[in-house]
Design a protein around this motif. Structure first.
Motif, mmCIF file in Angstrom:
data_model
loop_
_atom_site.group_PDB
_atom_site.id
_atom_site.type_symbol
_atom_site.label_atom_id
_atom_site.label_comp_id
_atom_site.label_asym_id
_atom_site.label_seq_id
_atom_site.Cartn_x
_atom_site.Cartn_y
_atom_site.Cartn_z
ATOM 1 N N ILE A 41 0.827 -1.210 0.000
ATOM 2 C CA ILE A 41 0.000 0.000 0.000
ATOM 3 C C ILE A 41 0.862 1.260 0.000
ATOM 4 O O ILE A 41 0.498 2.264 -0.594
ATOM 5 N N GLY A 42 1.996 1.189 0.673
ATOM 6 C CA GLY A 42 2.886 2.343 0.768
ATOM 7 C C GLY A 42 2.467 3.281 1.888
ATOM 8 O O GLY A 42 1.321 3.293 2.332
ATOM 9 N N LEU A 46 -1.321 4.374 3.190
ATOM 10 C CA LEU A 46 -1.800 4.240 4.573
ATOM 11 C C LEU A 46 -2.324 5.573 5.098
ATOM 12 O O LEU A 46 -3.350 5.621 5.777
ATOM 13 N N GLU A 47 -1.610 6.654 4.759
ATOM 14 C CA GLU A 47 -2.073 7.987 5.177
ATOM 15 C C GLU A 47 -3.413 8.323 4.524
ATOM 16 O O GLU A 47 -4.297 8.900 5.146
ATOM 17 N N LYS A 48 -3.575 7.947 3.250
ATOM 18 C CA LYS A 48 -4.837 8.195 2.552
ATOM 19 C C LYS A 48 -5.986 7.413 3.188
ATOM 20 O O LYS A 48 -7.088 7.931 3.338
ATOM 21 N N VAL A 55 -8.251 3.698 -0.002
ATOM 22 C CA VAL A 55 -7.299 4.020 -1.061
ATOM 23 C C VAL A 55 -7.624 3.119 -2.240
ATOM 24 O O VAL A 55 -8.030 1.964 -2.062
ATOM 25 N N ASP A 56 -7.498 3.635 -3.439
ATOM 26 C CA ASP A 56 -7.733 2.865 -4.652
ATOM 27 C C ASP A 56 -6.389 2.356 -5.158
ATOM 28 O O ASP A 56 -5.503 3.131 -5.453
ATOM 29 N N LYS A 61 -10.331 -1.308 -4.226
ATOM 30 C CA LYS A 61 -10.516 -0.374 -3.115
ATOM 31 C C LYS A 61 -10.160 -1.057 -1.795
ATOM 32 O O LYS A 61 -10.726 -2.087 -1.447
ATOM 33 N N ILE A 62 -9.210 -0.460 -1.088
ATOM 34 C CA ILE A 62 -8.838 -0.944 0.238
ATOM 35 C C ILE A 62 -9.378 0.057 1.248
ATOM 36 O O ILE A 62 -8.984 1.224 1.254
ATOM 37 N N THR A 63 -10.298 -0.409 2.087
ATOM 38 C CA THR A 63 -10.929 0.467 3.074
ATOM 39 C C THR A 63 -10.258 0.313 4.426
ATOM 40 O O THR A 63 -9.554 -0.672 4.691
#
Length: 141
Positions: A41-42, A46-48, A55-56, A61-63
């Motif tokens: 994810i980076g 993670l911040e997003k 984050v897309d 989509k990772i919620t």
């Protein structure tokens, strides 16, 4: 039942919870669901997730809820599987989940089989025939 990647983990956890299936095929699943998260994810991702709730990642989509569930899932539950024959199939060149994850899953499921397909990536892109040769006889067995 058969699952790939996260689905591989899902079918193993299903088998642990219900133990009512004859055969389980885990393709490219992980033993440790906490490994590889930051790398995949980076830090920015993670911040997003913290800021926006998701984050897309290339259309996936990772919620924040999904990430929290992943990080708190206890894969050691699969040791409870007693009645299913289990096959773990993994590519030696898997860039998402290293083949060592399948080795660890096999250790947690005594009597299971492990087939590492040489040169195969996470999706078995150029090794679909090898994947079928591993899975079909097991399912027919």
């Amino acid at each position: 039942i058969l699952g790939h990647s996260k689905g591989g983990n899902v079918v193993l956890l299903y088998g642990a919870k219900y133990d009512d299936v004859d055969r389980i095929v885990n393709i490219s699943g992980r033993c440790s669901l906490t490994k590889g998260v930051v790398e995949r994810i980076g830090k920015d991702g993670l911040e997003k997730i913290q800021r926006d709730g998701y984050v897309d990642m290339d259309g996936y989509k990772i919620t924040s809820t999904g990430l929290r569930e992943r990080l708190t899932t206890d894969m050691s539950q699969i040791e409870k599987i007693q009645n299913a024959n289990i096959l773990h199939v993994h590519g030696s060149a898997d860039e998402v989940s290293p083949a060592s994850e399948a080795v660890e899953l096999q250790k947690q499921t005594p009597g299971s089989k492990l087939n590492v397909v040489e040169g195969a990536d996470h999706s078995f892109s150029n090794h679909r025939d090898d994947l079928l040769k591993a899975v079909i006889p097991f399912l027919e067995g």
